[in-house]
Design an enzyme around this catalytic site. Structure first.
Site, PDB file in Angstrom:
ATOM      1  N   GLN A  33      19.634  12.300  31.411  1.00 26.74           N
ATOM      2  CA  GLN A  33      20.656  13.030  32.158  1.00 26.74           C
ATOM      3  C   GLN A  33      20.425  12.912  33.653  1.00 26.74           C
ATOM      4  O   GLN A  33      19.385  12.447  34.108  1.00 26.74           O
ATOM      5  CB  GLN A  33      20.647  14.509  31.732  1.00 26.74           C
ATOM      6  CG  GLN A  33      19.280  15.161  31.812  1.00 26.74           C
ATOM      7  CD  GLN A  33      19.094  16.326  30.846  1.00 26.74           C
ATOM      8  OE1 GLN A  33      20.071  16.903  30.371  1.00 26.74           O
ATOM      9  NE2 GLN A  33      17.853  16.687  30.577  1.00 26.74           N
ATOM     10  N   ASP A  88      12.092  24.089  31.946  1.00 27.28           N
ATOM     11  CA  ASP A  88      11.614  24.768  33.152  1.00 27.28           C
ATOM     12  C   ASP A  88      10.410  25.654  32.875  1.00 27.28           C
ATOM     13  O   ASP A  88       9.726  26.081  33.804  1.00 27.28           O
ATOM     14  CB  ASP A  88      12.742  25.585  33.774  1.00 27.28           C
ATOM     15  CG  ASP A  88      13.412  26.489  32.752  1.00 27.28           C
ATOM     16  OD1 ASP A  88      12.801  27.509  32.380  1.00 27.28           O
ATOM     17  OD2 ASP A  88      14.525  26.175  32.307  1.00 27.28           O
ATOM     18  N   GLU A 108      10.410  19.598  24.541  1.00 23.94           N
ATOM     19  CA  GLU A 108      11.484  19.288  25.514  1.00 23.94           C
ATOM     20  C   GLU A 108      11.651  17.767  25.524  1.00 23.94           C
ATOM     21  O   GLU A 108      10.674  17.033  25.704  1.00 23.94           O
ATOM     22  CB  GLU A 108      11.082  19.811  26.897  1.00 23.94           C
ATOM     23  CG  GLU A 108      11.833  19.222  28.073  1.00 23.94           C
ATOM     24  CD  GLU A 108      13.331  19.534  28.073  1.00 23.94           C
ATOM     25  OE1 GLU A 108      13.689  20.725  27.983  1.00 23.94           O
ATOM     26  OE2 GLU A 108      14.133  18.580  28.157  1.00 23.94           O
ATOM     27  N   ASP A 140      11.476  14.839  20.816  1.00 27.80           N
ATOM     28  CA  ASP A 140      12.784  15.158  20.247  1.00 27.80           C
ATOM     29  C   ASP A 140      12.661  16.374  19.321  1.00 27.80           C
ATOM     30  O   ASP A 140      11.973  16.323  18.302  1.00 27.80           O
ATOM     31  CB  ASP A 140      13.263  13.925  19.476  1.00 27.80           C
ATOM     32  CG  ASP A 140      14.615  14.141  18.835  1.00 27.80           C
ATOM     33  OD1 ASP A 140      15.168  15.252  18.942  1.00 27.80           O
ATOM     34  OD2 ASP A 140      15.120  13.186  18.213  1.00 27.80           O
ATOM     35  N   GLY A 141      13.333  17.454  19.696  1.00 34.33           N
ATOM     36  CA  GLY A 141      13.274  18.680  18.907  1.00 34.33           C
ATOM     37  C   GLY A 141      13.790  18.496  17.486  1.00 34.33           C
ATOM     38  O   GLY A 141      13.270  19.091  16.534  1.00 34.33           O
ATOM     39  N   ASP A 159      16.735  26.670  23.507  1.00 35.46           N
ATOM     40  CA  ASP A 159      17.298  26.837  24.852  1.00 35.46           C
ATOM     41  C   ASP A 159      17.893  25.505  25.258  1.00 35.46           C
ATOM     42  O   ASP A 159      17.312  24.752  26.026  1.00 35.46           O
ATOM     43  CB  ASP A 159      16.189  27.251  25.824  1.00 35.46           C
ATOM     44  CG  ASP A 159      16.700  27.319  27.256  1.00 35.46           C
ATOM     45  OD1 ASP A 159      17.919  27.418  27.452  1.00 35.46           O
ATOM     46  OD2 ASP A 159      15.863  27.258  28.174  1.00 35.46           O
ATOM     47  N   SER A 160      19.043  25.226  24.708  1.00 34.04           N
ATOM     48  CA  SER A 160      19.625  23.904  24.920  1.00 34.04           C
ATOM     49  C   SER A 160      20.750  23.973  25.937  1.00 34.04           C
ATOM     50  O   SER A 160      21.223  25.045  26.302  1.00 34.04           O
ATOM     51  CB  SER A 160      20.209  23.395  23.612  1.00 34.04           C
ATOM     52  OG  SER A 160      21.322  24.187  23.268  1.00 34.04           O
ATOM     53  N   THR A 161      21.195  22.811  26.370  1.00 32.70           N
ATOM     54  CA  THR A 161      22.458  22.698  27.071  1.00 32.70           C
ATOM     55  C   THR A 161      23.569  22.962  26.047  1.00 32.70           C
ATOM     56  O   THR A 161      23.305  23.175  24.868  1.00 32.70           O
ATOM     57  CB  THR A 161      22.596  21.289  27.679  1.00 32.70           C
ATOM     58  OG1 THR A 161      22.352  20.324  26.646  1.00 32.70           O
ATOM     59  CG2 THR A 161      21.576  21.079  28.785  1.00 32.70           C
ATOM     60  N   ASP A 162      24.804  22.953  26.495  1.00 32.97           N
ATOM     61  CA  ASP A 162      25.927  23.174  25.588  1.00 32.97           C
ATOM     62  C   ASP A 162      25.997  22.046  24.537  1.00 32.97           C
ATOM     63  O   ASP A 162      25.389  20.999  24.713  1.00 32.97           O
ATOM     64  CB  ASP A 162      27.234  23.237  26.388  1.00 32.97           C
ATOM     65  CG  ASP A 162      27.347  24.544  27.168  1.00 32.97           C
ATOM     66  OD1 ASP A 162      27.094  25.601  26.567  1.00 32.97           O
ATOM     67  OD2 ASP A 162      27.685  24.486  28.347  1.00 32.97           O
TER      68      ASP A 162
END
Lengths: 288, 288
Positions: A33, A88, A108, A140-141, A159-162
């Protein structure tokens, strides 16, 4: 005269928030990303992934406290915790505040997020990276939950992005099926489900998936300033329905024992209990 | 190619929200303020006063329900209600839903806001303008409370802009002193106190003023999507401390009797009771 540089969030095509930029600190293209960290005038330092605000120093406590403390105190004795995403380190730090936690595995996918957070947002994780109970994996989760042994975690925090882009694969049947398998008897999984006023389908669609593999599926809310649009929802999938209906006094007692009572800025026993009472406009998106 | 026109809210100098404009509907300079109404792609029609978003069709229910139903159900038998501001008529409509209300006086200083709301945002007030219990006055709310007889209202709802510009005079000692005087024995006043994550002083400073004239001063929260920044606070000043601690079941019974149970999209008995439990980061701004 000043030269103003604004960052416009691009989460929605028709509406957004914008930040006056004090200084750009990092900008790079990782394998996964686009990552930008900048200093704002209004919210301290801000991390942006693919144009979407992920975290700001000023309000990170809201999301992180609710994502970590609610599941751990609802469980009451979580020893092994799996965190997916959250590069983070803010969730990791909150999880490790709990005395019951013996092992916190954080997976992560993007090592650059961790590296840049350590460099530019060091206060968010604090010393969590060096805690002997923490195991930080760049990987990779999805793959991690596929390989993890049965009944090896008490709580999973996603706690992911959308569910677009990098985060998309974290919302599949296979993922939730593996979560159910690797959780212990009273285990549960929480994950962010977007802001219903803007993204109503997200809560609805992912709740339907979770319900295939968990007897108790619901959601709770948090008012996160920079996840704009009123309440955001945090999805809940568990094996024990009583966990989302714990009386305030028991929550308070557990928080005191865990060492977090009085140490939080958004979470409180009353906020915790109240968060499971969804406004009707949100409740209608849960599968009946 | 399309031609995009964006409206940038100017509430804060360093941060803001922006709306892609589908069509401008009205733009004028009244005696008091700059008024713009436009059709958005994301939130239906939107009213903007002096560059600050006041109301959108998509989320008006959150603010209006919490500003009207919470004080009236907390009081339990409010017959005479005074509304200051709220020129769109949305609070008036919610107040008149309550069977206990015999008279609702609305005092809005800017007749142009009422006129334009009737023309371009008719659904927000519905038929409230024609209710025989409604008395709509284009005039100065400060002056109205100065002249109103002692003990003539059970509840006062102040739906003002922020304590800058037109709304500034609604946050003075004299105003609150008159509110206390014209309220009945169990009377109370509520008013919007901004978004503490961005405007912390507003809750603090106005609470100190309210406390000079009322024995019970607190606040409750609502997550309004377009009043961005997490929870907004609604200030509470009353003569009866028990009104903010009413059990959920009594709230539910009153709402059923009032005819609003099941008719709301944000408000619920649980949301009502929970709203008085402030997150620590907000509670710290209340005077001790």
């Amino acid at each position: 005269m000043t030269t103003d540089i604004w960052l416009n969030e691009t989460l929605y095509p028709n509406w957004g928030q914008r930040f006056l930029v004090k200084r750009e600190l990092a900008r790079e293209r990782s394998d996964y990303q686009d990552i930008v960290i900048f200093e704002s005038f209004s919210h301290g330092r801000v991390m942006v992934l693919d144009g979407i605000i992920q975290i700001t120093e000023a309000d990170e406590f809201v999301y992180q406290e609710m994502l970590a403390h609610v599941p751990l105190l609802a469980h009451g004795a979580a020893a092994n915790v799996l965190i997916i995403g959250a590069g983070d380190g803010g969730v990791l730090r909150r999880v490790l505040l709990h005395g019951s936690v013996r092992r916190a595995v954080m997976v992560e996918i993007d090592g650059e997020v961790i590296r840049l957070a350590k460099q530019f947002l060091p206060a968010i994780a604090g010393d969590a990276w060096n805690d002997p109970r923490a195991e930080v994996i760049v990987g990779d989760g999805i793959d991690y939950v596929k390989r993890a042994p049965n009944a090896s975690f008490d709580a999973i925090i996603v706690d992911s992005t959308d569910p677009i882009g990098v985060g998309e694969v974290l919302f599949t049947d296979e993922f939730y099926q593996n979560c159910a398998r690797i959780l212990t008897e009273r285990g549960l999984v929480v994950n962010q489900c977007g802001v219903p006023a803007m993204q109503a389908d997200e809560l609805h669609d992912t709740s339907i998936r979770r319900r295939k593999f968990f007897p108790h599926v619901t959601a709770y809310v948090a008012a996160v300033p920079t996840y704009v649009g009123g309440f955001m929802t945090l999805g809940w999938a568990g094996k024990d329905a009583s966990q989302t209906m714990i009386p305030v006094e028991l929550i308070r007692a557990r928080a005191r024992a865990a060492g977090i009572l009085g140490e939080t800025k958004y979470w409180s026993p009353e906020i915790h209990a109240g968060a499971f009472h969804l406004p009707p406009y949100i409740a209608q998106h849960l599968p009946g």
